[in-house]
Every structure is written in C-alpha cells, then in structure tokens.
Motif scaffolding. Structure first.
Motif, PDB file in Angstrom:
ATOM      1  N   LEU A  55       1.337  -2.571   0.112  1.00 34.69           N
ATOM      2  CA  LEU A  55       1.992  -1.331  -0.310  1.00 34.69           C
ATOM      3  C   LEU A  55       1.728  -0.196   0.678  1.00 34.69           C
ATOM      4  O   LEU A  55       2.620   0.594   0.978  1.00 34.69           O
ATOM      5  CB  LEU A  55       1.531  -0.942  -1.712  1.00 34.69           C
ATOM      6  CG  LEU A  55       1.954  -1.890  -2.822  1.00 34.69           C
ATOM      7  CD1 LEU A  55       1.277  -1.509  -4.136  1.00 34.69           C
ATOM      8  CD2 LEU A  55       3.470  -1.919  -2.973  1.00 34.69           C
ATOM      9  N   ALA A  56       0.512  -0.121   1.189  1.00 38.31           N
ATOM     10  CA  ALA A  56       0.166   0.932   2.150  1.00 38.31           C
ATOM     11  C   ALA A  56       0.914   0.768   3.468  1.00 38.31           C
ATOM     12  O   ALA A  56       1.164   1.746   4.173  1.00 38.31           O
ATOM     13  CB  ALA A  56      -1.343   0.946   2.395  1.00 38.31           C
ATOM     14  N   MET A  57       1.281  -0.469   3.803  1.00 32.30           N
ATOM     15  CA  MET A  57       1.965  -0.729   5.067  1.00 32.30           C
ATOM     16  C   MET A  57       3.480  -0.821   4.908  1.00 32.30           C
ATOM     17  O   MET A  57       4.186  -1.075   5.882  1.00 32.30           O
ATOM     18  CB  MET A  57       1.430  -2.021   5.695  1.00 32.30           C
ATOM     19  CG  MET A  57      -0.022  -1.929   6.128  1.00 32.30           C
ATOM     20  SD  MET A  57      -0.341  -0.638   7.338  1.00 32.30           S
ATOM     21  CE  MET A  57       0.415  -1.339   8.780  1.00 32.30           C
ATOM     22  N   ALA A  58       3.972  -0.635   3.702  1.00 34.84           N
ATOM     23  CA  ALA A  58       5.423  -0.693   3.473  1.00 34.84           C
ATOM     24  C   ALA A  58       6.121   0.296   4.401  1.00 34.84           C
ATOM     25  O   ALA A  58       5.708   1.440   4.543  1.00 34.84           O
ATOM     26  CB  ALA A  58       5.743  -0.370   2.023  1.00 34.84           C
ATOM     27  N   GLY A  59       7.159  -0.159   5.047  1.00 32.79           N
ATOM     28  CA  GLY A  59       7.887   0.684   5.978  1.00 32.79           C
ATOM     29  C   GLY A  59       7.314   0.679   7.382  1.00 32.79           C
ATOM     30  O   GLY A  59       7.898   1.221   8.297  1.00 32.79           O
ATOM     31  N   VAL A  60       6.148   0.061   7.546  1.00 30.38           N
ATOM     32  CA  VAL A  60       5.527  -0.018   8.865  1.00 30.38           C
ATOM     33  C   VAL A  60       5.718  -1.414   9.432  1.00 30.38           C
ATOM     34  O   VAL A  60       6.180  -1.587  10.549  1.00 30.38           O
ATOM     35  CB  VAL A  60       4.024   0.341   8.811  1.00 30.38           C
ATOM     36  CG1 VAL A  60       3.373   0.166  10.169  1.00 30.38           C
ATOM     37  CG2 VAL A  60       3.842   1.772   8.318  1.00 30.38           C
ATOM     38  N   LEU A  61       5.371  -2.427   8.651  1.00 30.55           N
ATOM     39  CA  LEU A  61       5.474  -3.809   9.116  1.00 30.55           C
ATOM     40  C   LEU A  61       6.660  -4.508   8.490  1.00 30.55           C
ATOM     41  O   LEU A  61       6.945  -4.329   7.321  1.00 30.55           O
ATOM     42  CB  LEU A  61       4.207  -4.596   8.759  1.00 30.55           C
ATOM     43  CG  LEU A  61       2.930  -4.140   9.425  1.00 30.55           C
ATOM     44  CD1 LEU A  61       1.775  -5.018   8.977  1.00 30.55           C
ATOM     45  CD2 LEU A  61       3.047  -4.162  10.932  1.00 30.55           C
ATOM     46  N   SER A  62       7.318  -5.317   9.268  1.00 27.29           N
ATOM     47  CA  SER A  62       8.459  -6.067   8.785  1.00 27.29           C
ATOM     48  C   SER A  62       8.043  -7.326   8.033  1.00 27.29           C
ATOM     49  O   SER A  62       8.733  -7.794   7.148  1.00 27.29           O
ATOM     50  CB  SER A  62       9.358  -6.484   9.953  1.00 27.29           C
ATOM     51  OG  SER A  62       9.841  -5.355  10.611  1.00 27.29           O
TER      52      SER A  62
END
Length: 71
Positions: A56-63
């Motif tokens: 959730l914290a990396m949503a939008g960062v990693l594909s």
C-alpha cells in the motif's frame, strides 16, 4: 539506454529494520528507476498479508509486486 530488470527484498533493504518503515531515499530511487524505463519489482518471502502495508505504501511507485511463497 538499455532497460534493466531489478528485484529488491523488503526487510533491511528497502525498509528500516528498527521501524519497519520504507526508507524515503529507497522509495525515491525506485520511483526514479521506473521513470527511466527500468523494470523494478519486489521479491519477498513474506506471506501476502505480511507485505500488505509495504504494498500500500508503494502504490503508484512500483508496477510489480512479486511474492515468492513456499508451501
């Protein structure tokens, strides 16, 4: 530039072992790698529910979030 495929572990690599929080510089670098066209993924031995906060914290960062689970 040649596209590279990069895989990272979570614990002690992208997160602070003491707090479990994502290291801000790690998040920034992962985002820059993706912006530059590289394939960046997480490979973890964690069960999916134990990686949920990180995901959730990396949503939008990693594909891609890849989990290696052993049965």
């Amino acid at each position: 530039m040649e596209k590279k495929y990069l895989f990272f572990d979570i614990d002690g690599t992208l997160t602070d072992r003491a707090t479990g929080e994502i290291v801000p510089s790690a998040k920034e670098v992962l985002q820059r790698l993706e912006e530059n066209g590289h394939f960046v993924a997480i490979a973890t031995g964690r069960a999916h529910y134990k990686a949920e906060n990180f995901t959730l914290a990396m949503a939008g960062v990693l594909s891609w979030m890849i989990q290696k689970m052993f049965i």
